[in-house]
Design a protein around this motif. Structure first.
Motif, mmCIF file in Angstrom:
data_model
loop_
_atom_site.group_PDB
_atom_site.id
_atom_site.type_symbol
_atom_site.label_atom_id
_atom_site.label_comp_id
_atom_site.label_asym_id
_atom_site.label_seq_id
_atom_site.Cartn_x
_atom_site.Cartn_y
_atom_site.Cartn_z
ATOM 1 N N ALA A 1 -11.979 19.323 3.481
ATOM 2 C CA ALA A 1 -12.658 19.178 4.762
ATOM 3 C C ALA A 1 -11.695 19.417 5.921
ATOM 4 C CB ALA A 1 -13.268 17.777 4.875
ATOM 5 N N GLY A 2 -10.401 19.352 5.661
ATOM 6 C CA GLY A 2 -9.395 19.565 6.693
ATOM 7 C C GLY A 2 -8.196 18.676 6.457
ATOM 8 N N TYR A 3 -7.215 18.760 7.360
ATOM 9 C CA TYR A 3 -6.032 17.904 7.302
ATOM 10 C C TYR A 3 -6.264 16.661 8.165
ATOM 11 C CZ TYR A 3 -3.499 22.000 5.472
ATOM 12 O OH TYR A 3 -3.078 23.066 4.719
ATOM 13 N N TRP A 4 -5.883 15.522 7.639
ATOM 14 C CA TRP A 4 -6.031 14.250 8.348
ATOM 15 C C TRP A 4 -5.203 14.261 9.638
ATOM 16 C CZ3 TRP A 4 -9.060 10.106 8.257
ATOM 17 C CH2 TRP A 4 -8.602 8.897 8.780
ATOM 18 N N ASN A 5 -5.880 14.054 10.762
ATOM 19 C CA ASN A 5 -5.226 13.943 12.070
ATOM 20 C C ASN A 5 -4.458 15.197 12.481
ATOM 21 O OD1 ASN A 5 -6.122 11.336 12.558
ATOM 22 N ND2 ASN A 5 -4.328 10.382 11.619
ATOM 23 N N ARG A 6 -4.837 16.352 11.955
ATOM 24 C CA ARG A 6 -4.117 17.589 12.291
ATOM 25 C C ARG A 6 -5.126 18.710 12.588
ATOM 26 N NH1 ARG A 6 1.522 18.038 10.125
ATOM 27 N NH2 ARG A 6 2.128 15.951 9.460
ATOM 28 N N PRO A 7 -5.830 18.624 13.704
ATOM 29 C CA PRO A 7 -6.872 19.620 13.993
ATOM 30 C C PRO A 7 -6.344 21.036 14.151
ATOM 31 C CG PRO A 7 -6.458 18.190 15.902
ATOM 32 C CD PRO A 7 -5.740 17.579 14.737
ATOM 33 N N GLU A 8 -5.160 21.219 14.729
ATOM 34 C CA GLU A 8 -4.641 22.567 14.918
ATOM 35 C C GLU A 8 -4.283 23.217 13.593
ATOM 36 O OE1 GLU A 8 -1.439 22.544 17.702
ATOM 37 O OE2 GLU A 8 -2.691 21.852 19.388
ATOM 38 N N GLU A 9 -3.664 22.447 12.701
ATOM 39 C CA GLU A 9 -3.311 23.000 11.394
ATOM 40 C C GLU A 9 -4.551 23.216 10.536
ATOM 41 O OE1 GLU A 9 0.393 21.520 9.546
ATOM 42 O OE2 GLU A 9 0.573 20.288 11.350
ATOM 43 N N THR A 10 -5.574 22.381 10.718
ATOM 44 C CA THR A 10 -6.846 22.596 10.026
ATOM 45 C C THR A 10 -7.461 23.917 10.462
ATOM 46 O OG1 THR A 10 -7.295 20.231 9.788
ATOM 47 C CG2 THR A 10 -9.188 21.709 9.699
ATOM 48 N N ALA A 11 -7.474 24.170 11.768
ATOM 49 C CA ALA A 11 -8.052 25.403 12.287
ATOM 50 C C ALA A 11 -7.289 26.634 11.795
ATOM 51 C CB ALA A 11 -8.060 25.364 13.818
ATOM 52 N N ALA A 12 -5.975 26.503 11.610
ATOM 53 C CA ALA A 12 -5.178 27.629 11.133
ATOM 54 C C ALA A 12 -5.448 27.921 9.656
ATOM 55 C CB ALA A 12 -3.696 27.343 11.337
ATOM 56 N N ALA A 13 -5.710 26.873 8.857
ATOM 57 C CA ALA A 13 -5.933 27.058 7.416
ATOM 58 C C ALA A 13 -7.370 27.431 7.100
ATOM 59 C CB ALA A 13 -5.554 25.793 6.663
ATOM 60 N N LEU A 14 -8.333 26.859 7.814
ATOM 61 C CA LEU A 14 -9.759 27.117 7.574
ATOM 62 C C LEU A 14 -10.283 28.008 8.689
ATOM 63 C CD1 LEU A 14 -10.922 23.511 6.592
ATOM 64 C CD2 LEU A 14 -10.383 25.404 5.051
ATOM 65 N N ARG A 15 -10.437 29.296 8.369
ATOM 66 C CA ARG A 15 -10.877 30.266 9.375
ATOM 67 C C ARG A 15 -12.082 31.045 8.872
ATOM 68 N NH1 ARG A 15 -5.308 31.585 9.106
ATOM 69 N NH2 ARG A 15 -5.727 33.776 8.621
#
Length: 417
Positions: free
Chosen positions: A275-289
């Motif tokens: 679902a994403g990285y915990w507390n890391r919205p920028e890194e989540t956006a970079a990995a899930l595109r």
């Protein structure tokens, strides 16, 4: 280590920590420093709870099942490319990945698994604990890997399934006690967590007579994306096909899919993806595109959908304008009969941009000159290492992966000296 635990506990906001007695004593100073979480100690010898649970209502268990799309676990990455990140996996993602794996690699109710990898690692969790729980089999856990312990446990406990990283299979093949060991109950072995050299696979199956099925994935992928399977012929050097319900593509830097045989970054999508990285919205956006998980790994797909892993994007070496994949160089070095382990990596070079170095653990008589000659006979000139160093051991992370960061740091220190 305490530093790694401090970072993880502070990041995830853990409220309750459960630990064995011998581990709890190490944790107490750290928890005092952090001001929490609450510690519940399990006395492993007496198999009873020995620390009071204050009954904090906030820690009480829910009396209903969680929603399938609620976060079921936060699993931390290995941190080989930086500080560990907390991967959020939903209950649905975990359950889906177990079912997907079972479709390719069916378990049996009488299976007996041997685990010697730490269960904080996604491969150990998925291919040991989850498999044993799914089939109702037996899981035997060793405190750590030692070849004599593994061989003894397989014979004594009648182990049928052996999930392990590549370094374990390499170590067992170099163990002198393997030849006379009773491994007759082994029906299947699974490789993951790091690349399995093709020569190691060949030697294992010739020596032990038990097949190894290699797969591919990462913590962010729940963790399994592809696997070889007894349901279809394996392709040497490849990590299988995409699991059911999973799409895997190899794409160019521009993001467009590449044709079969062309190397590029691997991306994937399926119900098991984080679902994403915990507390890391920028890194989540970079990995899930655009609905895809971008893995950061370089691979090739053939026309039949079999995936070959070339290397991590960050491990690829560009020397004199040419792309060199260290894993390919390691595979060639391991073809030499005197090589037990090999690890190739890039370091900065003022002329070529980068140069390739290789560290080798020998199991017989070997010289750097002979190994370089072996490389020249089997690799294009630009892929031949600038230097080969014979070493007693290659540094590994806590889960048995080659620690490229330590190798590069040691090379820089040597160059500086």
């Amino acid at each position: 280590t305490a530093r790694e635990l401090r970072d993880i506990l502070a990041d995830c906001g853990c409220r309750l920590l459960v630990a064995l007695g011998r581990v709890a004593e190490v944790l107490r100073p750290l928890l005092a420093e952090l001001g929490g979480p609450e510690l519940l100690v399990l006395d492993g010898d007496a198999a009873r709870w020995v620390a009071p649970w204050r009954g904090d209502a906030a820690l009480a268990l829910e009396d209903h099942l969680p929603a399938p799309d609620a976060v079921g676990m936060i699993q931390y990455t290995g941190g080989t490319t930086g500080r560990s990140k907390g991967v959020m996996l939903t209950h649905r993602a975990v359950a889906a990945n177990v079912a997907q794996r079972e479709a390719f690699l069916p378990t049996r109710p009488d299976d007996r698994f041997l685990c010697m990898m730490p269960l904080f690692h996604s491969f150990a969790l998925a291919m040991n604990l989850y498999q044993a729980a799914w089939c109702g089999g037996c899981l035997m856990i060793l405190p750590r890997y030692r070849p004599d312990w593994v061989v003894d446990a397989i014979a004594r406990e009648r182990i049928t399934a052996l999930p392990a990283g590549a370094t374990v299979f390499i170590g067992l093949l170099g163990y002198e006690g393997l030849a006379g060991a009773d491994l007759s109950t082994l029906r299947i072995a699974y490789s993951g967590a790091s690349a399995l050299p093709a020569e190691v696979l060949r030697r294992w199956e010739a020596t032990v007579g038990c097949p190894i099925f290699e797969g591919y994935g990462q913590t962010e992928a729940g963790p399994i994306l592809t696997y070889n399977s007894p349901l279809f012929p394996a392709q040497a050097g490849k990590v299988g096909r995409a699991l059911p319900g999973t799409e895997v593509q190899v794409v160019a830097a521009s993001g467009g899919p590449l044709p079969p045989g062309a190397p590029g970054e691997i991306r994937a999508r399926g119900p098991q993806v984080m679902a994403g990285y915990w507390n890391r919205p920028e890194e989540t956006a970079a990995a899930l595109r655009d609905g895809w998980l971008h893995t950061g790994d370089i691979g090739v797909l053939d026309a039949g959908g079999h995936l070959q892993i070339l290397d991590r994007v960050k491990d690829m070496v560009i020397t004199g304008g040419y792309n060199v994949y260290p894993r390919e160089v390691d595979e060639v070095l391991l073809l030499h009969p005197a090589v037990a382990e090999a690890a190739s990596f890039g370091v900065p070079d003022s002329y070529r941009g980068e140069r390739l170095l290789s560290h080798v653990v020998a199991r017989g008589a070997a010289t750097e000159e002979a190994l370089l000659a072996h490389c020249r006979a089997n690799l294009a000139p630009y892929k031949v290492p600038a230097a080969i160093r014979l070493v007693e051991a290659i540094p590994k992370t806590g889960v048995g992966k080659v620690d490229k960061a330590r190798l590069r740091a040691a090379a820089r220190e040597t160059a500086g000296a």
